[in-house]
Motif scaffolding. Structure first.
Motif, PDB file in Angstrom:
ATOM      1  N   GLN C   5       8.911   6.548  20.391  1.00  0.00           N
ATOM      2  CA  GLN C   5       9.559   7.592  19.588  1.00  0.00           C
ATOM      3  C   GLN C   5      10.045   8.676  20.536  1.00  0.00           C
ATOM      4  N   THR C   6      11.308   8.715  20.770  1.00  0.00           N
ATOM      5  CA  THR C   6      11.776   9.687  21.755  1.00  0.00           C
ATOM      6  C   THR C   6      12.952  10.480  21.212  1.00  0.00           C
ATOM      7  N   LYS C   7      13.047  11.703  21.727  1.00  0.00           N
ATOM      8  CA  LYS C   7      14.259  12.468  21.443  1.00  0.00           C
ATOM      9  C   LYS C   7      14.906  12.766  22.791  1.00  0.00           C
ATOM     10  N   ASP C  38       6.975  11.568  21.318  1.00  0.00           N
ATOM     11  CA  ASP C  38       6.403  12.451  20.304  1.00  0.00           C
ATOM     12  C   ASP C  38       4.904  12.224  20.133  1.00  0.00           C
ATOM     13  N   SER C  75       5.209  20.247  26.838  1.00  0.00           N
ATOM     14  CA  SER C  75       4.936  18.824  26.985  1.00  0.00           C
ATOM     15  C   SER C  75       3.552  18.675  27.606  1.00  0.00           C
TER      16      SER C  75
END
Lengths: 286, 286, 286
Positions: C5-7, C38, C75
């Motif tokens: 799950q990445t943005k 995420d 992060s």
């Protein structure tokens, strides 16, 4: 061997200087024991504050006093060990740090500085027989010695980041005097506790022994390795070699003290410490 | 190989500057030999002061002069070795330290500083073919080189604490440039002499060779490892990398000199040294 | 795992501050990619400047900006890697150094300093997944992280002496923070490139992985090792521990900049570099 012919130095019972007027006599008794082997000339300094040899003000003052006394008495070497067969030392007594009386906190931290300087710069050979867990300042005490022998099944390390504490300069130095830089940084940041086997592998300890007697014996052998050296030259060489390590603390004791006290008094640190202590107590009840 | 095509540089025979007017020509001849291999461009500097290559004033001056000359002559590398097949160097000539003429002592110690600086900061690749015992300054000479190859069955180390001497800063630095801090402290305090095997294990030497020829060959191979580097960049990188190590000696040569001379002139040191020398002579008679 | 799950943070496309007015928008796009997982909270920063991730001004600016952004975004950790499966980074873009526009050179070198400081002092855990050759500044980027995992069959090292470059202080420091002093000097002087296996042996890298996915996974595991530490204490401990290493650059950025620019502008260095670049181009044609 070390116990064959000993005289007990009751340093613990002496009256401490007036500055610490707040201390009762009872507080300062028998937190440590000193035995000197008449034959070998080696002094064994035993941590003896139940239940886990946590360092409070009184213990630090006694340690400092004892180390200086042993040095003056022309002992041939000093072995640091514990009367507790599970814990060498659990580190600082966290009650000294939580909601502290400011005068006592100042005396406590000053005593910590002075004790460390006494041990780190002790002119005679020093060795730690680590017969139990050596956590935080317990690890620092061991690292300040010249040699370390540890029993299997225990942990050693500085876990300060785990309860939100930032170690002061002299504690970093203590680790750096033994481990390579790369490992020191990682161990400090992870708050790593090394098992005996891991500690041996990275040379955080020099040998493993399978009983306290064997550990004391190996420490004595290390001290014997200086038999053919001239004590005054050895002492001065050690002092000069370690001089850069203690310079920050000697040049600016007030600054180092203030920095540590400011950190301890921070609300965020106090809150974290409070929770940590409450958790410990809750665990004890179960 | 190194000897295939050589020209002998008779640096040993040159007239030394007037300052050392007290020296006779005879004293200063052939304490060292320099051979340059025309093919490889590598200069071999051989210690040649019988019986044990102990460093007196004249040898130190020659070494310093030779190192500088080799550097200026655009040799591709420098290998330091000994003409004696038992002793690389036994260290300082203790006669220079015992009941010394103060002017000569000052010249002697200044020469020691300058020789060490020349070797430690030599711009070309340096290697030691340690074909015998390398004791005290013999070990320091080796450690000042960039690479060390040693023959089996010999000893290397700094045993100063054994005869009551406290090594100056530059000698500590010399050890620290090769060994980890933990081992340096212990070795200095114990006055430890490492066997060839022990020295290899802690990386005090880089390789073991089984003959002087093989040692010279391995040293030449190390020097060849710089073939693809630009000499000027290599030289400047070395100088900058080693700069912090020489800073104390360069910033305060007078202070460092005074400290060493004061120590040497101490009655307690002189007495200990006198006894040490008398014991040596007694041994020689038997 | 990291990609589940990445943005994508399009930091690369943002307008850079007016100072760099000479840069076109096209230049500054997509030289790096940032993905944040995420679930784990770990950010992966990917070098993406074909053909070999050589660092030009624009890439350095982006890296610096991204590192700061990732730090601010809370992060949990930063992994540095490459989109190229042969080259992690080939180092500085030598075109920035050859016959340079002085204003741009100054901006370039300042950006190099700032990027290094950002990465070296990054408050969150950092790790490099070295999935290709890591040469010169490519090695420096890796060494500035707290942990390194490398794929087999590649090279890592600082080969500056091979093309006549003398590395500045912060690059020496970068090596010294990971390798023992003895090895750093030799590697720098030889311009040594370590194979993956050699790098593992001397601890220049911590682990070997057999795919990029495995390398990213091992980096994430390292970052997870801080799970039980308090981030603020970890961050401050790292900053204090690394403080002496950055002092020269922080105390005298102008002096360090001038020294580097003076060196780069030397005719001898420019000539050597020109020849080096011509040889590279000639090779490319064949």
């Amino acid at each position: 061997m070390l116990r064959s012919q000993t005289k007990l130095l009751d340093l613990g019972r002496r009256q401490l200087p007036g500055l610490w007027g707040c201390l009762t006599k009872a507080n300062i008794s028998k937190l440590t024991m000193v035995e000197v082997d008449d034959k070998s000339g080696i002094a064994t300094l035993t941590l003896n504050r139940p239940p886990v040899n946590s360092c409070n003000l009184e213990l630090l003052l006694e340690l400092n006093e004892n180390i200086k006394q042993i040095e003056c008495n022309k002992s041939r070497g000093l072995i640091l060990t514990s009367s507790n067969d599970k814990v060498f030392s659990s580190g600082l007594d966290l009650n000294e740090l939580y909601k502290p009386d400011q005068e006592r906190l100042k005396a406590f931290w000053t005593a910590l500085h002075e004790m460390w300087l006494s041990l780190y710069q002790c002119s005679i050979p020093t060795a730690a027989a680590i017969n139990g867990h050596a956590i935080a300042v317990g690890c620092v005490l061991s690292a300040a010695c010249e040699y370390r022998v540890m029993l299997p099944g225990f942990s050693i390390g500085i876990h300060a980041t785990k309860f939100g504490y930032v170690v002061p300069h002299f504690i970093m130095i203590s680790y750096l005097s033994v481990l390579p830089r790369r490992l020191v940084e990682r161990a400090l940041l992870q708050g790593k506790l090394f098992s005996t086997e891991e500690a041996l592998q990275v040379n955080l300890v020099d040998e493993v022994a399978h009983s306290k007697a064997e550990a004391l014996c190996k420490c004595a052998e290390f001290i014997d390795s200086f038999k053919q050296t001239q004590p005054a030259a050895r002492a001065l060489t050690k002092r000069q070699f370690r001089a850069p390590d203690v310079q920050v603390l000697i040049d600016d004791p007030e600054g180092q003290l203030r920095e540590s006290l400011d950190y301890i008094n921070k609300p965020s640190f106090q809150e974290g410490l409070g929770e940590y202590l409450r958790n410990l107590k809750a665990k004890d009840k179960h």
